[in-house]
Design an enzyme around this catalytic site. Structure first.
Site, mmCIF file in Angstrom:
data_model
loop_
_atom_site.group_PDB
_atom_site.id
_atom_site.type_symbol
_atom_site.label_atom_id
_atom_site.label_comp_id
_atom_site.label_asym_id
_atom_site.label_seq_id
_atom_site.Cartn_x
_atom_site.Cartn_y
_atom_site.Cartn_z
ATOM 1 C CG HIS A 48 -21.419 4.884 -1.553
ATOM 2 N ND1 HIS A 48 -22.371 5.025 -2.527
ATOM 3 C CD2 HIS A 48 -21.702 3.724 -0.926
ATOM 4 C CE1 HIS A 48 -23.184 3.977 -2.499
ATOM 5 N NE2 HIS A 48 -22.815 3.178 -1.543
ATOM 6 C CB SER B 267 -16.057 5.024 -0.880
ATOM 7 O OG SER B 267 -16.658 4.042 -0.077
ATOM 8 C CG HIS C 84 -19.028 2.368 -3.778
ATOM 9 N ND1 HIS C 84 -18.552 1.152 -4.226
ATOM 10 C CD2 HIS C 84 -18.256 2.688 -2.724
ATOM 11 C CE1 HIS C 84 -17.544 0.768 -3.463
ATOM 12 N NE2 HIS C 84 -17.346 1.678 -2.552
ATOM 13 C CG ASN D 177 -11.362 2.154 2.385
ATOM 14 O OD1 ASN D 177 -11.794 1.110 2.865
ATOM 15 N ND2 ASN D 177 -11.994 2.806 1.428
ATOM 16 C CE LYS E 193 -16.123 3.185 3.322
ATOM 17 N NZ LYS E 193 -16.548 1.796 3.089
ATOM 18 C CG HIS F 176 -20.278 1.447 2.472
ATOM 19 N ND1 HIS F 176 -19.057 1.430 1.851
ATOM 20 C CD2 HIS F 176 -21.178 1.052 1.552
ATOM 21 C CE1 HIS F 176 -19.201 1.030 0.609
ATOM 22 N NE2 HIS F 176 -20.481 0.785 0.392
ATOM 23 C CB SER G 44 -15.835 -26.867 -28.207
ATOM 24 O OG SER G 44 -15.219 -28.059 -27.766
ATOM 25 C CD GLU H 38 -15.967 -19.414 -18.214
ATOM 26 O OE1 GLU H 38 -15.833 -19.138 -17.003
ATOM 27 O OE2 GLU H 38 -15.512 -20.454 -18.720
ATOM 28 C CD GLN I 43 -19.550 -29.729 -19.200
ATOM 29 O OE1 GLN I 43 -18.733 -29.166 -19.905
ATOM 30 N NE2 GLN I 43 -19.448 -29.773 -17.874
#
Lengths: 644, 644
Positions: free
Chosen positions: B23, B26, B63, B183, B244, B257, B359, B380, B441
Site C-alpha cells: 500500500h 497510504s 497496511h 488523508n 494519500k 489503495h 460475576s 471487550e 448470555q
C-alpha cells in the site's frame, strides 16, 4: 405518568421476584420513558405487533426487559409466532417470566414468541445498529415508521454504539430516535464519567446528532424531548438522567444489578412505588398508543418464483465476459455477479459492505442497485447488526467483507442467529491463499465458527441453524449464491482471492449439504473445499504417478450429507484425507465425526499447520503451512502405508 | 524534513513494487509524520529495539508499514527474534518485503522478527488499545516510556478506537499520543465526513482528549503539535490532514489503495518525489532519534520458581472457607481465588474485566491487587487488545468476562495470537447451564473457537497455539489456573455459573492435554468436560441400573493427549459418547478426530441440539437442549444397541 410508571414498576418487580432472577433495578430506571413511549409516543397496535408500518422499539439494554413485558401485558399486547397463532398476553403469563414454556425470555427474544421485538438483545451495544437496519428498511418500503431504541449508559461504552451513531448520520436516518438511559450505575460499579449524561451528550453532538438532555423521570421534560422527533432534520438522541431502582431505590441499594427483590420484601417495595405514584400531579392519563399509519405495501417476491439467467449470461452481464473466455475467475468475482442477479430478480435483496466492495465484488451489486447497497465503512459489528434489522423487516441482506473481518462480528452473528435472522454472510479472501498480505487479513477460524452453527438444528429440527458454502470455482460460487437466496435463515459463503480455473459445466447442480466427486479412485479419498480442491487435484496427480488412485471430493457445503459421503468413502477403500487451508474444527472435524461413528472408515486431516506469514506466491504459503500438493501426496502415501 | 520524507517515500515505493503488492499510497501519506517520530520525537535506540523503557510506536493502520520499514532500514535498525539473534536490517532485505524468508511481513508482525513493533496489526482499529496496554505497563514499571500510535481516518470508524479513547482517559494515560492520519481516502471510496479531520477532532475533544489539528506535511506544525506531548495533563491526539500518495499523488490517482506502482512507472514516481523533496527549506537535518531514558528495572518473577498454597489455604484466603465446608463451589469462584494467588506470587500478573468482576470473580484479585486490576467497562474488544499490549511489555494478563462476551473480541484474540501474546482468557457463565438468563448470555461457540486455536502448533512445533481448559470442579479450576500462569502463550479457560460439588482431592494432578477417568466400565465411555461431567455421571448412574457399565472421562484440557485416551476408550469397549453443553466443533470434534483415525473405535457426540432459551433450572435447560442425564443414558443405550 408517575402512576403508570409505578404500576409497571410493581409488575416488573413482581415478575422478577417470581422468576427468581432478572434485573428489576434497571427496569425501574426506564419506567417513565417506557410509559411515555408505549402509551403515547409510538404509533402501534398492541393487538397486531406484525403491522408493517407501525413504529418499533429496540431494547438495546435487554436485561431491562421486565418493564416492557409489564407495559405490553397492561396494554393487552399479542404474543405468538405469527398472526394465526396470536394470543393476548395474560397477567398469569407475566408471572411465568423466564420459565421454560414462557414467551417471556430472560432477555428480548422475538423468536420465542414475543413479536413486539425485532431482534434478540442482551449482549450489549447492538440495538442502535438493529434500529438503523429497521430504519433503512422503512425508507426502502416508503413507510413513515419510526424506530426508537433504548440504550444503557454502561453499554454506551461498546464501540458498536459509535459505529452505529456514525452510520445513522451517514445515511440520514432521521427516523431513528435513540434514548440513553443514564442511571449512572453499572454491574460491578459506577458507570465511568466517560458515559455520564454530560459526556454522552457531548459525544453525540460531536457525532452529528440532535441532542436533548433531560430528567428521565420528569413527565414534562420527556414529552417535550420526544416532541423533537422528526422535527430537526437530524437523528435525535435523548440523554435521560434516571435513577436505578426508581421508586424503590432505598430498598434496592448496593449490589442490586441482576438481583430480584426477595419474596418477603416485595410488599415493602410495592408500597414504596405506591408512594412514588402519589407524586402524580399532572393528571395525564396514559391509556394506549396512537394507531399506526396506513400500511405501505412492501415489495417482496417469492425467491422460488424467479428464473435465474445462465451462468454465462450472468457473467457477461456483470462485465466478466473476458474473464470467462480466459476460463480463470475468482470465486469472489463470480459471487459478485450472482449477487447482482439476485438484486435484479428480487427487490428485497440488499447488500452491505465495509469499504472493501472492490475486493469482495459487492460493487457489482452496488453499481446496479445503488439504492439497495449500504456502505458501512470499516465497522463490521454495526454492519452485521444492521443487516439483522433489515432482515427483521423482510429484506434478504448480504453482508460482505474479508472473512477475517467478519470475525470482528462473531457475537453479532450469534445474536442474529438467536433472532433467526435471514442473514447471508460472505467472507472473501479466506484461508491462506491470500499469501502476500499475511495472517492479519486471512480468515483462518471462519470455518470452525460457521461449522459450529451448521452443527445445530434450526427450529424446524430438519435444517441447520446455518448452511455453509465453500465454492471451488466460479460456477459453484454462482449456484451457491442462488441457494443462499432461496434457503431460509443464516447462510455463510467463503470465497478466495485468487483467480481459479473453471471446474464445472455451467449448469452443474449444487444443493445444500451436497458434494461432488471430481475423480474416482479406490485407494483413498482426498476431501477438500474451496481453493484446496485445486491443491488436492494436484496431489492426486502426483499420487497417480506412484500408481495410487485417489478419489477427489469437492465438499462445497456443510453440514455434509453423511450417507452418500460414507458410500463414496467406502468405494475409496474406506480411507480419507481431508485437506484444509485453515485452522481446525472445520471440514476435517465434520468428516471425522462421520468417520468416527461409521465402522471401517479411517479419516485423517491435513490442515494449516502453523500461523501463516506473508509469502509472494500461493504455492509458497501452501507449502509453508504444510498443505502444499506434494505434502498432501506424502501424507496420503504415509496414511496408506499405515492403513492398508 | 521534506527530503527525509521523500527519501523514505521512494524506498516505500520501491519495496512495494518489488514485492508486487502493498500500500504505497497510504505509506506516503505518513512520510512526514514518520520522519518526525522516528528521527526526532521518539527516544529509542534502533540497535536495541528490546530496550525496556524506550518509546514505542504502534502502527494501527498496519497496511502503511512500508514507510516504517524504510525509516528503520535507513536508521540501521536491528531485526531478529531476540538480542542474541539481532542483525541490522540491510537495504537488500527491504527489497524482500513480503517474501517467505523475510522479517518484513505484509503487515506489522513482531513475531516474524521485527521487534520494533509490539503487536501484529492489519486488522484495523486495534492499535490504540495495544498502545493503552503498553502505557499501563510503563506506569506499572515506573518507566517514562511514551507510546505513539498512528491511526488511519478510515479505521477510526471501528468502534474499538472509541472504546480505547474512553479507556485512555479513564486511566489517565497521558503517556499515550494518538496520531490520526486524515488523508480522506479509503479503499472503496472516500472516507466518510464522519471521519473527516474536523469531525475526528470534535469527537476526540468530546471524549476528553487534548487535540491538535494540523497539516501532516508541514514540518513546523508537526514539530509544535508533538511539542504538546506530556504538557497538558491530558492524552494528546494529533489530527493530521494528509495527502494519500503524497509527493506522487498525480501518478497514484484513482483506485490505488493496495496497489504498488508498476515497475515501468517507478522511475517517474521517484522523480516526482525528488521534486517534492526540493521544497525543503527548513534545513532541518533528521539524523536519528534521541536516546532512550535510563532503564527502569521491571519486576518479573519466574512463574516456575514460586510455591503455590494448597487449594484449601487459597480458598480460605479468598474468603471461601464457608463454601469449601459446604463442598459446593462454582468453578468461576475457585478461579477467582486462584487468580488472586497468582497475583500474590507474581508481580507481573495483571487482570482485566469488563464490568462483570462480581460475576467472573476477578473482583477477588481486584481487592487484593487494585493497582494491577484494570476495569475496562463494557468494551471487550479494547480489553483484549489492551491485554495484548500488556503482554508485549512482559506482563501476564488475565482477561475476564462472560464466555459469550469474549466472542465480541474474536478478531482481537486472533490478532493477539499472531503477536504470540501471553494472553490468559477466562470466559465465565459458559454453556447452557446459565439457564434463566437465556441464550444472549451463554457461551455456545467458545469451545469451537478455542478448539480451532488448540488444533494448530505454535512456533516450537510442540505445544499448541492455545491451551484450552475446562474444569469440572473447584479443585480443577484452581490447578488449571496455575497451569495457565506457567504455560507460555495463549490459554483459554471456560467456567460455569452454578455451584458444583467437589469431584477431586485437593492435590489432584492436572496437566495440559490431560484428562481424568472418574469411573471405569467396559461397555462404553462417556466423555464430558465442565458442567456436563456432572450430567454424564448422573447418566452413568442411570445406565448402571440397566446393567450398563460406563467409563466416565473428565476431558478438562485440549488438545487432549491422544494415546492415553485411545487406551482408555479401548478398555471401554471401543465406544465413546461425548457430551457437550455447547454447539459443535469442540470436544466432540476433537475426540472424533482421534476416533476416526484409530481402527476399532466408535465415537458419537450428543451436544446442544437447538438454540437455548430461558428456563428456571439447569435441569430444564439441559433437557430442553437434549443433553439431560436421561437423554444421555438413552443415547448411550441406543449406541450400544447399534454397535455391540
Amino acid at each position: 405518568m408517575h402512576q403508570k410508571a409505578a404500576q409497571l414498576g410493581k409488575l416488573a418487580l413482581r415478575m422478577t421476584t417470581k422468576a427468581g432472577s432478572g434485573h428489576p433495578s434497571s427496569a425501574l430506571s426506564l419506567a417513565h420513558l417506557v410509559s411515555h413511549l408505549m402509551y403515547r409516543q409510538m404509533r402501534f397496535d398492541p393487538r397486531n405487533p406484525w403491522h408493517p408500518t407501525a413504529d418499533r422499539l429496540v431494547l438495546s439494554e435487554g436485561h431491562a426487559v421486565p418493564i416492557i413485558y409489564a407495559a405490553y401485558a397492561d396494554l393487552g399486547g399479542c404474543v405468538g409466532s405469527d398472526r394465526d397463532d396470536a394470543a393476548q398476553l395474560t397477567p398469569a403469563e407475566v408471572d411465568q417470566l423466564r420459565a421454560r414454556d414462557s414467551v417471556l425470555d430472560g432477555h428480548p427474544n422475538p423468536a420465542e414468541g414475543f413479536p413486539f421485538f425485532d431482534a434478540a438483545t442482551g449482549s450489549l451495544g447492538q440495538g442502535l445498529s438493529v434500529a438503523a437496519g429497521l430504519a433503512l428498511a422503512a425508507r426502502l418500503d416508503g413507510s413513515s415508521r419510526r424506530v426508537y431504541v433504548l440504550i444503557g449508559d454502561g453499554e454506551a461504552r461498546e464501540g458498536q454504539i459509535w459505529e452505529a451513531a456514525d452510520f445513522v448520520v451517514d445515511h440520514g436516518l432521521t427516523n431513528v430516535c435513540a434514548v440513553f438511559n443514564a442511571n449512572g450505575e453499572g454491574q460491578a460499579g459506577d458507570v465511568s464519567p466517560q458515559q455520564s449524561a454530560e459526556c454522552l451528550a457531548a459525544k453525540l453532538a460531536a457525532f452529528g446528532w440532535e441532542v436533548a438532555e433531560i430528567d428521565g423521570h420528569d413527565p414534562g421534560a420527556i414529552k417535550s424531548a420526544f416532541g423533537l422527533v422528526g422535527k430537526t432534520g437530524r437523528p435525535l438522541a435523548i440523554v435521560a438522567r434516571t435513577v436505578k431502582g426508581w421508586g424503590a431505590k432505598d430498598l434496592l441499594t448496593g449490589n442490586w444489578h441482576g438481583k430480584p427483590v426477595p419474596e418477603e420484601k416485595l410488599a415493602e417495595a410495592e408500597a414504596l412505588l405506591d408512594q412514588a405514584a402519589s407524586a402524580d400531579v399532572d393528571g395525564d392519563r396514559l391509556d394506549g398508543p396512537p394507531t399506526p399509519p396506513v400500511a405501505a405495501s412492501p415489495k417482496r417476491v417469492d425467491p422460488h418464483s424467479v428464473q435465474w439467467p445462465t451462468f454465462a449470461a450472468a457473467l457477461e452481464d456483470a462485465g466478466l465476459g473476458a474473464a470467462l473466455e480466459k476460463g480463470k475467475i475468482a470465486t469472489r468475482r463470480a459471487y459478485g455477479a450472482a449477487l447482482k442477479v439476485a438484486g435484479d430478480l428480487l427487490p428485497q435483496v440488499v447488500a452491505l459492505d465495509g469499504d472493501v466492495s472492490n475486493s469482495t465484488f459487492a460493487n457489482i451489486f452496488a453499481k446496479a442497485h445503488p439504492e439497495r447497497f449500504f456502505e458501512c465503512k470499516i465497522a463490521e459489528q454495526n454492519m452485521v447488526s444492521t443487516a439483522a434489522g433489515l432482515s427483521a423487516a423482510g429484506f434478504i441482506p448480504f453482508v460482505n467483507s474479508f472473512a477475517k473481518f467478519i470475525s470482528r462480528a462473531c457475537d453479532q452473528v450469534e445474536m442474529a442467529s438467536i433472532s433467526r435472522a435471514n442473514l447471508k454472510i460472505v467472507g472473501s479472501h479466506a484461508g491462506i491463499s491470500l499469501a502476500a498480505d499475511g495472517p492479519s487479513q486471512m480468515g483462518l477460524l471462519d470455518v470452525a465458527f460457521f461449522h459450529a452453527f451448521s452443527s445445530v438444528r434450526g427450529d424446524d429440527r430438519e435444517s441447520p441453524l446455518c448452511w455453509f458454502f465453500h465454492p471451488a470455482d466460479a460456477v459453484a460460487a454462482y449456484h451457491c449464491t442462488r441457494l443462499m437466496v432461496t434457503l431460509p435463515g443464516m447462510c455463510y459463503m467463503r470465497t478466495h482471492r485468487p483467480d481459479v480455473p473453471l471446474l464445472y459445466e455451467p449448469e452443474m447442480a449444487f444443493e445444500p449439504g451436497g458434494f461432488h466427486v471430481l475423480a474416482s479412485g479406490e485407494d483413498l479419498a482426498l476431501i477438500a473445499a474451496g481453493y484446496t480442491v485445486l491443491t488436492a487435484r494436484a496431489a492426486a496427480a502426483a499420487l497417480a504417478k506412484q500408481n495410487i488412485r485417489a478419489t477427489v471430493v469437492d465438499a462445497y457445503s456443510l453440514p455434509i450429507n453423511a450417507e452418500p459421503l460414507v458410500e463414496t468413502l467406502q468405494r475409496a477403500g474406506g480411507r480419507a484425507l481431508v485437506v484444509e487451508d485453515n485452522y481446525g474444527g472445520g471440514l476435517g472435524s465434520a468428516v471425522a465425526e462421520i468417520g468416527a461413528r461409521t465402522a471401517g472408515l479411517c479419516v485423517e486431516t491435513l490442515r494449516c499447520q502453523r500461523i501463516p506469514k506473508s509469502t509472494r506466491s500461493v504455492e509458497e504459503i501452501m507449502d509453508y503451512c504444510g498443505v502444499g500438493a506434494q505434502q498432501i501426496a506424502d501424507h496420503a502415501t504415509a496414511l496408506l502405508a499405515r492403513r492398508r
